[in-house]
Structure formats: structure tokens, C-alpha cells
Design an enzyme around this catalytic site. Structure first.
Site, PDB file in Angstrom:
ATOM      1  N   ASN A 109      -8.778 -44.143  71.602  1.00  0.00           N
ATOM      2  CA  ASN A 109      -9.751 -44.333  70.518  1.00  0.00           C
ATOM      3  C   ASN A 109     -10.381 -45.710  70.650  1.00  0.00           C
ATOM      4  O   ASN A 109      -9.766 -46.642  71.158  1.00  0.00           O
ATOM      5  CB  ASN A 109      -9.024 -44.225  69.167  1.00  0.00           C
ATOM      6  N   ASP A 147      -4.622 -46.064  63.634  1.00  0.00           N
ATOM      7  CA  ASP A 147      -5.140 -47.285  64.262  1.00  0.00           C
ATOM      8  C   ASP A 147      -4.016 -48.247  64.662  1.00  0.00           C
ATOM      9  O   ASP A 147      -4.220 -49.462  64.748  1.00  0.00           O
ATOM     10  CB  ASP A 147      -6.145 -48.011  63.335  1.00  0.00           C
TER      11      ASP A 147
HETATM   12  C1  GAR Z   1     -18.174 -47.010  66.467  1.00  0.00           C
HETATM   13  O1  GAR Z   1     -18.435 -48.295  65.955  1.00  0.00           O
HETATM   14  C2  GAR Z   1     -16.676 -46.772  66.565  1.00  0.00           C
HETATM   15  O2  GAR Z   1     -15.956 -47.912  66.912  1.00  0.00           O
HETATM   16  C3  GAR Z   1     -16.373 -46.356  65.160  1.00  0.00           C
HETATM   17  O3  GAR Z   1     -17.440 -45.543  64.770  1.00  0.00           O
HETATM   18  C4  GAR Z   1     -18.611 -45.946  65.472  1.00  0.00           C
HETATM   19  C5  GAR Z   1     -19.170 -44.724  66.160  1.00  0.00           C
HETATM   20  O4  GAR Z   1     -20.435 -45.014  66.703  1.00  0.00           O
HETATM   21  N1  GAR Z   1     -15.132 -45.659  65.076  1.00  0.00           N
HETATM   22  C6  GAR Z   1     -14.351 -45.698  64.010  1.00  0.00           C
HETATM   23  O5  GAR Z   1     -14.611 -46.311  63.002  1.00  0.00           O
HETATM   24  C7  GAR Z   1     -13.069 -44.893  64.147  1.00  0.00           C
HETATM   25  N2  GAR Z   1     -12.251 -45.063  62.985  1.00  0.00           N
HETATM   26  P1  GAR Z   1     -21.073 -44.046  67.774  1.00  0.00           P
HETATM   27  O6  GAR Z   1     -21.031 -42.636  67.174  1.00  0.00           O
HETATM   28  O7  GAR Z   1     -22.479 -44.528  67.912  1.00  0.00           O
HETATM   29  O8  GAR Z   1     -20.280 -44.142  69.029  1.00  0.00           O
END
Ligand code: GAR
Length: 219
Positions: A109, A147
Site C-alpha cells: 500500500n 497502516d
Molecule cells: C494517494 O495520495 C494515496 O497515497 C492515498 O490516496 C491517494 C490516491 O490518489 N491513499 C490513501 O489514503 C490510503 N489510505 P490516486 O488515486 O491519484 O493514486
């Protein structure tokens, strides 16, 4: 070169997914993206995946009675593609212990904070409220603790005095796009593995996450 078969899970925009697809298309990342799966039919990342000629699937969590039923169906769907690595890229669901155990050591992740700081949601706003001067993103193996799995690699960005949650998110996201392909590349090269609750890179247990030099160029 043998390509690592992977499946990518998304819930939204899919810019991390796109970064992986771009690197793979340029021959810089030895992965075969067998499918992109979303729990939301409206995820715009699905369009980008289709445009890149990648097989897409939607498995809507609202069609299932509970988390166990959903994750079991998701596992069946993923396993049809026989991935060696399952890549969570903005997949905004809490996963059941059974699902996580099934993929132990081959489920990673990306999280928008310097773990263990700011697990969970709204990480950018919380970093600002905490007065952090530095923020960033982490790639980790997924374990049953939300996490909380061993962190493989991080990228740090500065927090600027005039930052909003959005401006900070943009800066972190830019770092994420370099960070995630790096970690996946290590796995594809056989350099990265999970053993007994720890991440190993080149047969060394990572007592601290690797720090990737930031590639953030503006803002
Ligand atoms: C990213 O910033 C990722 O790190 C976060 O969601 C965003 C997805 O962006 N993930 C989380 O918060 C997981 N808990 P994307 O769809 O443009 O890749």
C-alpha cells in the site's frame, strides 16, 4: 526480462496507478499489469486504465452484505489474474484479516504520510494541524493492523508556511509517483520480501524505512 504479474486496486483518480503504467510502458518497470480493479464504477482511474489497454473490473462494495463477503469476492476476482503482487493505489477500504492473510507478503500500500505518523484519513490536514515541518508518503507491506505494516520506503517533502491541505497533498502526490514504482521495481527484481513481520531489502531486514531522495521539483 521476466515481468512480475500484478493487479492494482483503486477507488478514485488512479494517478499512482498511472505512474506505474507509465513506467511499465517506458520499459522502466518490469511488471505485467493484469488488471485494475475498483470498488467504485465512477473511479476515473478506470478510464485511464482502459485507455492504456488494461483489463478493468468493478466490484461494488454496496452489492455485498458485509466486509467478509466483499473481501471474499474480491479475493476470488483478484486470484483469477494470478498476481504475484497486489498493489493498493488509493483503494479506500479497510481490509479483513482473512484477506490480508491470504496475500501476506504480496500486498503493498501507499499511504500519504511518514508512517507511523498520521495513520488513517485526512493526513495532510492533520499534518498541518500538528505543525509538522516535514511530511511525505510511505510504501508498506499490508498487515492486519491498519497502516501498521512494515514500512519499506518513504519520500519526504517540506511543509511550507502557506500550505493548505490541498497544496500539501499535491506536493506529496508528486513524490508518491516516484516512490511507488521504486518499491514495486524492487519487488519485481526479487530484492524485496516480507518475512516474519518485517520487510527485507537485499536480504537485510529494514529496521528503518529506506529514504528516497525527493523528486519534487516545484511548489
Ligand atoms: C494517494 O495520495 C494515496 O497515497 C492515498 O490516496 C491517494 C490516491 O490518489 N491513499 C490513501 O489514503 C490510503 N489510505 P490516486 O488515486 O491519484 O493514486
Amino acid at each position: 526480462m521476466n515481468k512480475l504479474p500484478i493487479v492494482i486496486l483503486i477507488s478514485g483518480r488512479g494517478s499512482n496507478m498511472q505512474a506505474i503504467l507509465d513506467r511499465a510502458a517506458r520499459g522502466e518497470l518490469a511488471v505485467d499489469v493484469r488488471a485494475v480493479i475498483s470498488n467504485k464504477a465512477t473511479a476515473s482511474g478506470l478510464d485511464s486504465a482502459r485507455a492504456a489497454g488494461i483489463q478493468t473490473e468493478v466490484l461494488d462494495h454496496r452489492d455485498f452484505g458485509g466486509r467478509e463477503q466483499y473481501d471474499s469476492a474480491l479475493q476470488n476476482l483478484i486470484d483469477r489474474y494470478q498476481p504475484a503482487l497486489v498493489v493498493l493505489a488509493g483503494f479506500m477500504r479497510i481490509l479483513t484479516p482473512a484477506f490480508v492473510r491470504h496475500y501476506q507478503g504480496r500486498l503493498i500500500n501507499i499511504h500519504p504520510s511518514l508512517l507511523p505518523a498520521f495513520r488513517g484519513l485526512d493526513t495532510h490536514q492533520r499534518a498541518l494541524e500538528a505543525g509538522a515541518t516535514e511530511h511525505g508518503a510511505s510504501v508498506h507491506f499490508v498487515t492486519e493492523e491498519l497502516d501498521g505494516g512494515p514500512v519499506i520506503v518513504q519520500s519526504r517533502v517540506p511543509v511550507r508556511p502557506d500550505d493548505t491541505a490541498d497544496s500539501l497533498a499535491t506536493r506529496v502526490l508528486q513524490a508518491e509517483h516516484a516512490l511507488y514504482p521504486t518499491a514495486i521495481g524492487w519487488f519485481a527484481a526479487g530484492r524485496l520480501r516480507f518475512h516474519a513481520g518485517a520487510a527485507y531489502l537485499d536480504n537485510q531486514a529494514l529496521t528503518q524505512p529506506v529514504q528516497l531522495a525527493s523528486t519534487v521539483t516545484k511548489t
